[in-house]
Design a protein around this motif. Structure first.
Motif, PDB file in Angstrom:
ATOM      1  N   THR A 121       1.078  -0.820  -0.030  1.00 54.50           N
ATOM      2  CA  THR A 121       0.158  -0.002   0.131  1.00 54.50           C
ATOM      3  C   THR A 121       1.018   1.475   0.100  1.00 54.50           C
ATOM      4  O   THR A 121       1.497   0.739   0.032  1.00 54.50           O
ATOM      5  N   ALA A 122       0.320   2.652  -0.481  1.00 57.77           N
ATOM      6  CA  ALA A 122       1.077   3.680  -0.345  1.00 57.77           C
ATOM      7  C   ALA A 122       1.538   4.096   0.698  1.00 57.77           C
ATOM      8  O   ALA A 122       0.884   3.587   1.800  1.00 57.77           O
ATOM      9  N   ALA A 123       2.970   4.433   1.217  1.00 57.39           N
ATOM     10  CA  ALA A 123       3.791   5.039   2.201  1.00 57.39           C
ATOM     11  C   ALA A 123       2.715   5.853   3.179  1.00 57.39           C
ATOM     12  O   ALA A 123       1.713   6.386   2.324  1.00 57.39           O
ATOM     13  N   ILE A 146      -0.250  15.464  -3.430  1.00 57.87           N
ATOM     14  CA  ILE A 146      -0.540  14.349  -2.131  1.00 57.87           C
ATOM     15  C   ILE A 146      -1.341  14.260  -1.730  1.00 57.87           C
ATOM     16  O   ILE A 146      -3.022  15.094  -2.203  1.00 57.87           O
ATOM     17  N   VAL A 147      -1.650  12.461  -1.535  1.00 53.56           N
ATOM     18  CA  VAL A 147      -3.048  12.716  -1.057  1.00 53.56           C
ATOM     19  C   VAL A 147      -3.998  12.338   0.362  1.00 53.56           C
ATOM     20  O   VAL A 147      -2.650  11.864   0.978  1.00 53.56           O
ATOM     21  N   LEU A 148      -4.488  13.423   0.706  1.00 56.03           N
ATOM     22  CA  LEU A 148      -5.328  13.377   2.017  1.00 56.03           C
ATOM     23  C   LEU A 148      -6.523  12.434   2.447  1.00 56.03           C
ATOM     24  O   LEU A 148      -7.637  12.969   0.969  1.00 56.03           O
ATOM     25  N   ILE A 190      -2.156  10.638   5.597  1.00 57.18           N
ATOM     26  CA  ILE A 190      -1.436  11.371   3.743  1.00 57.18           C
ATOM     27  C   ILE A 190      -1.057  10.646   3.534  1.00 57.18           C
ATOM     28  O   ILE A 190      -0.101  10.206   4.107  1.00 57.18           O
ATOM     29  N   GLU A 191      -0.728  10.177   2.757  1.00 53.08           N
ATOM     30  CA  GLU A 191       0.507   9.311   1.412  1.00 53.08           C
ATOM     31  C   GLU A 191       0.301   9.206   0.491  1.00 53.08           C
ATOM     32  O   GLU A 191      -0.175  10.446   0.173  1.00 53.08           O
ATOM     33  N   GLN A 192       1.343   8.606  -0.448  1.00 50.69           N
ATOM     34  CA  GLN A 192       2.347   8.831  -1.767  1.00 50.69           C
ATOM     35  C   GLN A 192       1.063   8.735  -2.447  1.00 50.69           C
ATOM     36  O   GLN A 192       0.092   7.902  -2.658  1.00 50.69           O
ATOM     37  N   VAL A 197      -3.300   1.884 -12.794  1.00 54.90           N
ATOM     38  CA  VAL A 197      -4.854   1.781 -13.164  1.00 54.90           C
ATOM     39  C   VAL A 197      -5.890   1.069 -12.371  1.00 54.90           C
ATOM     40  O   VAL A 197      -4.761   0.152 -11.233  1.00 54.90           O
ATOM     41  N   GLU A 198      -7.058   1.608 -12.117  1.00 56.99           N
ATOM     42  CA  GLU A 198      -7.256   0.699 -10.714  1.00 56.99           C
ATOM     43  C   GLU A 198      -8.119  -0.239 -11.202  1.00 56.99           C
ATOM     44  O   GLU A 198      -8.953  -0.479 -12.289  1.00 56.99           O
ATOM     45  N   LEU A 199      -8.475  -0.968 -10.064  1.00 60.78           N
ATOM     46  CA  LEU A 199      -9.694  -1.939 -10.103  1.00 60.78           C
ATOM     47  C   LEU A 199      -9.924  -2.679  -8.912  1.00 60.78           C
ATOM     48  O   LEU A 199      -9.243  -2.067  -8.206  1.00 60.78           O
ATOM     49  N   ILE A 288      -5.470   0.629  -2.192  1.00 58.76           N
ATOM     50  CA  ILE A 288      -6.304   2.033  -2.208  1.00 58.76           C
ATOM     51  C   ILE A 288      -6.723   2.434  -1.182  1.00 58.76           C
ATOM     52  O   ILE A 288      -6.928   2.960  -0.269  1.00 58.76           O
ATOM     53  N   GLU A 289      -7.590   0.975  -1.195  1.00 55.96           N
ATOM     54  CA  GLU A 289      -8.267   0.755   0.589  1.00 55.96           C
ATOM     55  C   GLU A 289      -9.519  -0.544  -0.177  1.00 55.96           C
ATOM     56  O   GLU A 289     -10.014  -1.354  -0.255  1.00 55.96           O
ATOM     57  N   TYR A 290      -9.235  -0.320   1.919  1.00 57.14           N
ATOM     58  CA  TYR A 290     -10.819  -2.143   1.775  1.00 57.14           C
ATOM     59  C   TYR A 290     -11.907  -1.171   2.246  1.00 57.14           C
ATOM     60  O   TYR A 290     -12.066  -0.671   2.846  1.00 57.14           O
TER      61      TYR A 290
HETATM   62  P1  AMP Z   1     -10.496   5.480  -1.289  1.00 53.89           P
HETATM   63  O1  AMP Z   1     -11.851   6.403  -0.827  1.00 53.89           O
HETATM   64  O2  AMP Z   1      -9.764   5.530  -0.922  1.00 53.89           O
HETATM   65  O3  AMP Z   1     -11.003   5.214  -3.064  1.00 53.89           O
HETATM   66  O4  AMP Z   1     -10.066   7.365  -2.612  1.00 53.89           O
HETATM   67  C1  AMP Z   1     -11.104   7.159  -3.964  1.00 53.89           C
HETATM   68  C2  AMP Z   1      -9.734   7.746  -4.889  1.00 53.89           C
HETATM   69  O5  AMP Z   1      -8.629   8.745  -4.764  1.00 53.89           O
HETATM   70  C3  AMP Z   1      -9.121   6.451  -5.379  1.00 53.89           C
HETATM   71  O6  AMP Z   1     -10.553   5.745  -6.013  1.00 53.89           O
HETATM   72  C4  AMP Z   1      -8.238   6.531  -6.440  1.00 53.89           C
HETATM   73  O7  AMP Z   1      -8.697   6.924  -7.871  1.00 53.89           O
HETATM   74  C5  AMP Z   1      -7.756   7.525  -5.457  1.00 53.89           C
HETATM   75  N1  AMP Z   1      -6.675   7.882  -4.522  1.00 53.89           N
HETATM   76  C6  AMP Z   1      -6.485   7.399  -3.131  1.00 53.89           C
HETATM   77  N2  AMP Z   1      -5.922   7.020  -2.864  1.00 53.89           N
HETATM   78  C7  AMP Z   1      -4.392   7.468  -3.479  1.00 53.89           C
HETATM   79  C8  AMP Z   1      -3.330   7.080  -3.839  1.00 53.89           C
HETATM   80  N3  AMP Z   1      -1.963   6.747  -2.811  1.00 53.89           N
HETATM   81  N4  AMP Z   1      -2.753   7.512  -5.163  1.00 53.89           N
HETATM   82  C9  AMP Z   1      -3.495   7.427  -5.847  1.00 53.89           C
HETATM   83  N5  AMP Z   1      -4.997   7.617  -6.020  1.00 53.89           N
HETATM   84  C10 AMP Z   1      -5.176   7.147  -4.685  1.00 53.89           C
END
Ligand code: AMP
Ligand code: GLY
Length: 427
Positions: A121-123, A146-148, A190-192, A197-199, A288-290
């Motif tokens: 997962t992202a740092a 930056i991802v918050l 806060i993550e990297q 491509v997402e799936l 990215i998420e569960y």
């Molecule tokens: P989430 O609510 O965690 O699914 O995040 C919403 C969307 O944000 C995800 O579907 C991704 O498109 C984008 N996203 C979340 N985290 C990241 C990450 N670390 N790097 C790139 N995109 C992200």
């Protein structure tokens, strides 16, 4: 058996459609359901936060299985509530306990879980009011973007991808000091930023054994070419061509198995779906998420592509025999195109008359209702996402075209949809 399905969206219409086909399904009740689910079972007016009313309904109607669609009741403990009632001790509840649902309900909890189990997962770092100054420092030195993420549930709006340090700092302040999402943003992850491509990959598990369901890709942006604002989902396709072979094996070995082993070793009570939101970074899967439930609109392609009996899988989950189940996928591709209200995901009007739903569609097209309301004999729009039109095809473009053709027959004021769903997979 008598089955109660909780929820009212396109996801629940698709689950109801699949559950109704099971040889194990006697009566199906959907609470509160939508006009589409009335053709599959009995809609029951119910407030999904009133767990006592749900428990009493189960007792009065001899319900043997409850399937929970959305995350809110799970995160708020519906599993634990129903299972703690001695007169419901044989009830099968499809969903995790509140503790395990934190994998969705708390981003920080999910990140720590992944760290403990070596799941890619992202740092990240997490911050609250207590270490706010340290957080500002961390942001100012962080690479861009930056991802918050607000820690708690924020109706899909709690993730901000900041392009500049100024934007990140302003967002950080809004979330923590101005409580933009209330308690949900008292803690911020806060993550990297990951590029790829997402799936979406789905498992059904009893917390020890699991089966995989068909994977899917959803399209979150409002505009064609993945431009514009984020939405709840404008469409989905399954299968995802790049998920075949090696990549899927990596997903299983590096993500799915360690996650299920983690649930088991931490004795987390889990009897339901795990939704792995993944990103493919140069051939490597990262989480990215569960989510602790099925996705929407992914369910509208995953259920049509599942040939196995879903209720039988739920029963197998309850008997702890999922490990010996062979899940059969439909060989055809499926695509869903979501019809939304004009203006969505910003402000939009409701109450527009929907016509054409009684048209003759291709017999491999299914129209799932989402934000639809019945008013006498009429169907009216009642939300941002109104309908999800799913079709089968020999390949993704054919499935998309068939859904697009069906959509031509459906009318309401302000109708909008993306016709480029699955664009990367066109030959
Ligand atoms: P989430 O609510 O965690 O699914 O995040 C919403 C969307 O944000 C995800 O579907 C991704 O498109 C984008 N996203 C979340 N985290 C990241 C990450 N670390 N790097 C790139 N995109 C992200
Ligand atoms: N389609 C993404 C979700 O259901 O969260």
């Amino acid at each position: 058996m008598n089955i109660l399905l909780l929820g009212s969206g396109g996801r629940e219409h698709a689950l109801a459609w699949k559950i109704k086909q099971s040889k194990h399904c006697h009566h199906l009740y959907i609470a509160p359901g939508n006009p589409g689910t009335t053709t599959l079972g009995e809609n029951v007016a119910m407030d999904l936060s009133d767990f006592n009313a749900i428990a009493e309904y189960c007792k009065r109607n001899d319900i043997q299985m409850v399937v929970v669609g959305p995350e809110d009741p799970l995160v708020n403990g519906i599993y634990d509530y129903l299972k703690s009632d001695v007169s419901l001790k044989n009830l099968i509840v499809v969903g995790p306990s509140a503790e395990a649902a934190k994998l969705e309900g708390s981003k920080a909890y999910a990140k720590a879980f992944m760290e403990r189990h070596g799941i890619p997962t992202a740092a990240y770092r997490e911050f609250t009011k207590e270490n706010f100054e340290e957080g500002k420092q961390y942001i100012s030195q962080h690479s861009l973007p930056i991802v918050l993420k607000a820690d708690g549930l924020a109706a899909g709006k709690g993730v901000v991808i900041a392009a500049s340090h100024e934007e990140a700092l302003a967002t950080f302040q809004e979330m923590i000091l101005d409580a933009k999402f209330g308690e949900a943003s008292a803690r911020v992850v806060i993550e990297q930023f990951l590029t790829g491509v997402e799936l979406s990959v789905f498992a059904l598990t009893d917390g020890h054994e699991y089966v995989l369901l068909p994977e899917a890709k959803d399209y979150k942006r409002i505009g064609e070419g993945d431009k514009g604002l984020n939405t709840g989902g404008m469409g989905a396709v399954s299968p995802v061509p790049f998920a075949a072979g090696d990549f899927m094996q990596k997903v299983v070995d590096k993500v799915v198995k360690p996650t299920i082993a983690g649930l088991s070793s931490e004795k987390l009570v889990y009897n339901g779906f795990v939704f792995f939101g993944l990103i493919n970074v140069d051939g490597e899967p990262f989480v990215i998420e569960y989510n602790c439930r099925m996705g929407d609109p992914e369910t509208e392609v995953v259920m049509p592509r599942l040939s196995s009996d879903l209720v039988e899988l739920f029963i197998s989950m309850d008997k702890h025999t999922l490990g010996s189940q062979k899940v059969i996928f439909h060989e055809k591709a499926a695509a869903t195109l979501v019809l939304v209200s004009g203006g969505y995901p910003e402000s939009f009007e409701k109450g527009k008359l929907i016509t054409g739903l009684d048209s003759t569609f291709a017999d491999h097209t299914i129209v799932f209702h989402a934000g639809v309301k019945q008013s006498g004999e009429q169907l009216l729009t009642n939300g941002g996402r109104v309908l999800a039109v799913t079709s089968y095809g020999n390949h993704i473009p054919e499935a998309v075209e068939t859904s697009a053709a069906a959509i031509q027959q459906i009318q309401y004021d302000g109708k909008y949809f993306r016709s480029d769903i699955g664009y990367e997979f066109r030959q």
